[in-house]
Scaffold this active site. Structure first.
Site, PDB file in Angstrom:
ATOM      1  CG  HIS A 169      -2.006  -1.018   1.140  1.00 11.29           C
ATOM      2  ND1 HIS A 169      -3.325  -0.694   0.955  1.00 11.29           N
ATOM      3  CD2 HIS A 169      -1.968  -2.376   1.183  1.00 11.29           C
ATOM      4  CE1 HIS A 169      -4.055  -1.785   0.894  1.00 11.29           C
ATOM      5  NE2 HIS A 169      -3.254  -2.832   1.039  1.00 11.29           N
ATOM      6  CG  ASP A 378       0.129   9.106   0.934  1.00 12.14           C
ATOM      7  OD1 ASP A 378       0.154   7.922   1.295  1.00 12.14           O
ATOM      8  OD2 ASP A 378      -0.621   9.961   1.436  1.00 12.14           O
TER       9      ASP A 378
END
Ligand code: F6P
Length: 472
Positions: A169, A378
């Protein structure tokens, strides 16, 4: 929603065997804990049903560990307790003080110790030992995130032959950073025990391939198939995670009339609202965001008392010193900016350290003219996608988005900025607050249409189809 009731699942999804999801953090029913992973997986699992295995969130004394099993609708949960020593070494230590900063391009924040590394491997072994007996013939296993990279290796050692996929992720940095990790080859070559390794973006896939070629002597085919030096093969590709777009849109439309939204709207007294929603994490770029908002007020006095910035930042990992330091720093910054610019009836930054229900946040997003999603790095950033989904089509707000969020690869109609350039951020705040309605609509429509097609269901199906294919 079940596959049968939404009609979006191919026939026979269930006949393929159970989906078994493993992640460190698990979203229990009606729980609002921070983190996009758990929310996304709850959405995906509620469509297929299956088993969700992970940490129970409990820390117990050695000898009193339990595997707690429960069921909610079509999801069975199997949750394992950890001891304090395991939690410290595996979660606080190697996962969140070594891998997290390294994989977020911050080697300066890495704190490595052999003891924590060993604890991480031990917990992966423990997860495998407790999970293996629960697996059934024809199950498909889907492992999530950096806490559990070696899990497939441990499962294979126990004789598990099921298809096993892995999804990272968070970002993957270049080989020159990955190879600073002591024992990196041993850790990252365990990818060879998966059938499929999924990453968020093409940049991450490229980083993986370069690393495996340069450091592990692997061969990478054009279709993403990787052949390790010892002959093990697996497939790899980008699967950008997404959201339940239609659900968020519906939630926002109704939550914008909720009591919480009404209170927030009333408190604004007609002023504009800018919003940020992030776990309190140094990867999210919060100090630069605060600095930019302060500079915006300094250089645009006409906007003082006309706009408020609401930053929601639920604390996480507060036992890790860097997270505590960040909290103190942000408290000081918010205090200084508010002290400088506040009026008796207006506070520039509303800084809130708590979590909210998902639908409450969707309502807050819908009433915000601007969202600041400005991480330094991110993997994806689902808040960016949720903000778009939550907007009112007739009067949508503007998304300011960091180039360094995976979401920027898809949401290119956002105002994309470099979060290290405070002046660029200041200019984007001004541009967003003054953007004419036709431009706002055009940008929003392009992003919303994309998210309607590329939603969480499409993500789950793409990954599981690739896993099935990798097996063949
Ligand atoms: O999405 C990245 C991630 O680290 C997830 O693995 C995790 O569940 C989430 O952020 C929240 O972090 P934590 O579980 O450490 O609170």
């Amino acid at each position: 929603m079940s596959p049968a009731s939404n009609g979006r699942d191919p026939e026979g999804e269930r006949s393929k065997g159970r989906l078994v999801v493993i992640s460190n953090r698990v979203a229990l029913p009606k729980e609002s804990r921070a983190g996009g992973l758990a929310a996304a997986m709850q959405s995906a699992l509620s469509e297929t049903g299956g088993l969700w295995f992970g940490w129970s969130g409990r820390i117990v004394t050695p000898g009193s560990r339990e595997l707690r099993e429960q069921r909610d609708g079509n999801i069975e949960y199997a949750l394992l307790d950890l001891t304090r020593a395991e939690y410290d070494a595996y979660y606080l230590g190697f996962a969140n003080r070594t891998l997290w900063p390294l994989l977020h391009f911050q080697p300066n924040l890495v704190d490595y110790s052999r003891e924590q590394h060993a604890g991480y491997l031990e917990v992966n072994k423990l997860f495998a030992q407790r999970l293996a007996p629960l697996l059934r013939k024809r199950d498909r296993v889907w492992v999530h995130d950096y806490h559990l990279i070696p899990l497939a290796s441990e499962l294979r050692k126990l004789g598990v032959e099921a298809p096993i996929g892995f999804f990272l992720h968070i970002p993957l940095p270049p080989a020159q950073l990955l190879n600073t990790l002591p024992g990196h080859e041993e850790l990252f070559s365990t990818f060879g025990d998966y059938d499929l390794v999924g990453l968020q973006t093409k940049d991450d896939v490229r980083a993986l391939h370069d690393y495996l070629r340069e450091e592990c002597g692997a061969k990478v085919e054009r279709d993403g198939r990787v052949r390790m030096r010892d002959g093990r093969t697996f497939r790899s590709a980008a699967f950008p995670i997404s959201i339940d777009t239609e659900r968020v849109a519906k939630q926002a439309a109704s939550a914008v009339r909720s009591a919480a939204s009404e209170r927030l709207r009333g408190s604004l007294e007609g002023r504009d609202l800018a919003i940020g929603i992030d776990r309190l994490d140094y990867s999210k770029g919060l100090p630069k965001r605060f600095e930019a908002f302060g500079r915006f007020l300094g250089t645009h006095p006409n906007w003082r008392a006309k706009v408020s910035f609401l930053q929601i930042a639920p604390p996480s990992r507060q036992e890790v010193p860097e997270y505590r330091e960040l909290r103190t720093r942000l408290e000081r910054m918010a205090g200084a900016i508010n002290g400088r610019y506040a009026e008796p009836d207006w506070v520039p930054i509303r800084y809130v350290n708590r979590s909210f229900q998902h639908n409450t946040l969707a309502g807050f997003c819908r009433m915000s003219k601007l969202a600041l999603v400005t991480p330094l790095r991110d993997g994806m950033n689902l808040v960016a996608k949720e903000y778009v989904a939550a907007q009112a089509p007739h009067d949508p707000g503007v998304l300011v988005l960091s180039h360094f969020a995976g979401a920027a690869r898809e949401l290119d109609s956002a105002l994309c900025i470099n979060p290290y350039d405070i002046d660029e951020l200041v200019a984007a705040i001004e541009r967003g607050l003054t953007m004419p309605l036709p431009e706002r609509r055009e940008r929003w429509q392009a992003m919303f249409d994309y998210l309607k097609e590329h939603d969480i269901t499409a993500w789950r199906k793409a990954f599981l189809a690739a896993l099935a294919q990798a097996m063949r």
